[in-house]
Design a protein around this motif. Sequence first.
Motif, short mmCIF file in Angstrom:
data_model
loop_
_atom_site.label_atom_id
_atom_site.label_comp_id
_atom_site.label_asym_id
_atom_site.label_seq_id
_atom_site.Cartn_x
_atom_site.Cartn_y
_atom_site.Cartn_z
N ARG A 110 -4.58 -2.44 0.52
CA ARG A 110 -3.64 -1.23 -0.59
C ARG A 110 -2.59 -2.16 -1.11
N GLU A 111 -1.84 -3.29 -0.72
CA GLU A 111 -1.08 -3.59 -1.01
C GLU A 111 -1.30 -4.54 -2.84
N LYS A 148 -9.81 -11.97 0.16
CA LYS A 148 -9.17 -10.55 -0.09
C LYS A 148 -8.19 -11.36 -1.54
N TYR A 193 -4.66 6.24 10.39
CA TYR A 193 -4.85 6.25 8.72
C TYR A 193 -4.00 6.90 7.87
N VAL A 226 -7.96 -2.94 5.37
CA VAL A 226 -6.79 -1.31 4.74
C VAL A 226 -5.35 -1.49 4.00
N ASP A 227 -4.39 -2.12 5.20
CA ASP A 227 -3.40 -2.67 4.34
C ASP A 227 -3.26 -3.55 3.45
N GLY A 228 -4.61 -4.89 3.45
CA GLY A 228 -4.64 -5.42 2.42
C GLY A 228 -5.06 -5.29 1.24
N ASP A 258 -6.48 -2.90 9.78
CA ASP A 258 -5.88 -2.71 9.90
C ASP A 258 -5.06 -4.00 8.40
N GLU A 259 -5.75 -5.15 8.80
CA GLU A 259 -5.58 -5.88 7.54
C GLU A 259 -6.21 -5.47 6.33
N ARG A 269 -7.89 1.97 -3.44
CA ARG A 269 -7.65 2.81 -2.16
C ARG A 269 -8.72 2.78 -2.04
N ARG A 283 -2.95 6.28 4.77
CA ARG A 283 -3.41 5.89 4.40
C ARG A 283 -4.77 5.43 3.62
#
Length: 490
Positions: free
Chosen positions: A114-115, A74, A162, A110-112, A107-108, A119, A165
């Motif tokens: 985006r933070e 990541k 999503y 996608v959100d990882g 989720d891990e 995209r 997101r």
Amino acid sequence: MKKTFFLGLSGLLLASAAPAQHWSLTWKKMQAVSPGLEQIGSLSAASSRELANPRWSVGCECLDREYADFSAYKPYVGELGVGAVRIQSGWARCEQKKGKYEFGWLDEAVDGLREQGIRPWMCLAYGNPVYGAQKSLGSRIFTDEETLRAWERYVTAVARRYKGRVSEWEVWNEPNLRGADQSAAYAELLIRTAEAVRKVDPEAVIIGFGLSRMPLGFTGRVLDIVRERGKLDLIDYVSFHPYYENPDDATPGIEALAELVASYDPRIRLFSGESGCPAVLEWAHALRYHEWSEYSQAKWVARRLANDFALGIRSSIFAIADNQYPNMLQSFGLLRTNLLKQVVYKRPSYHAMQYMVNLLHCGVKPAGRLAFTANTAREIALVGLSDADGKPIGAMYWYSDRIPGDELAWDRVEMSVEGLSLEDPVLVDAVTGRVYDLPLPHGSRDGGRMKLTGCPVWDAPMLLIERSAVPFRGEAVERKAAGTRQDMLY
């Protein structure tokens, strides 16, 4: 004594569980060679959040089949500087019991991403064994109504989860890979999937096809069906995977595909959605049976990006890290990993992509294939560079006639480039990120033509570019000893 032994053993076990971080011998060797000019600095590397350029993607594929560990790599994704990432949705991993969805792993990712200012775009692909549908690469597309309805329910659930997101959705991966023609089955799947996504998010971008290479027959048959159904408006991109040993050999096929797609709807754009290169000789998957190395891989990646930039299309490199397939540890990763899916080191290809992404940022545009002459029998690809306002700021060039090799040496070539007149140019090696001075006063500018003598050329991109357009940091570089510096005339 026993307590001391226990603590010591515990510490040893903890240490062995941590990934060993190694330096790269191949990267060190690439940094030790030079085209013979005076180095004045190195490229600075901005993060994904800073660059915010969706033109460039990297693949975080195969998480759906657990061939890689997102948490392990990541931090390296945002550091790479890409604006987008391709991930696969993994129906089989999300719905292991009928009607029950588990999205924690997705989720891990996608959100990882985006933070970090990235995209994610999601590939909806592969079947689900709980419905009797195959889940591997090259799987047959299901056509029975029960499975199609289960697929639509799943797609709807993913799109709802999503929305906001993820805004770009790719439908399937390499539907033409299987021997039997699946054009009719894929056309039906494409339409039903795109409609399910758009019902949730009317503004969603739909990326169709995910083709293995650029097959015109398959593409045309699918588009014929989609047009007959009056559904061409569902497609925003046609994605394809140009796996060629020589990345430049893909260009005619890409241009032919672009012409075909435009004949159906000129609004639809192309997307080089997945393409990469092994770092060792592989016996399976794309580009197998060629003696690749980490040197040739780095050059290959840079040339794939250079070609896609010249063609004006978005590009995604496979993959950020090696994938642990059931039968092999694949070596396509920009990051080398071990059998525990831990990152060992950054390959030279990681740095090459990082520098290409930073050089070809949002403020740099392709300015077409400039006319030029050169005193070499080898073929050179050369594309002009302009700023956001269309002002010429340089040119990017490389040997294009052979598969990238292991040689770490440059030829000296005389070139005359039309339509180029630079005020304060520097030379940049896009693979190693080093910036070189061009000694003055030498050479000539004849109107809109630039003459270069002793120009370093090798089988990877070099950039002759205005100093002000280069994101680099100056360094106290030791001057070369007298007699080792070779003039470059411009």
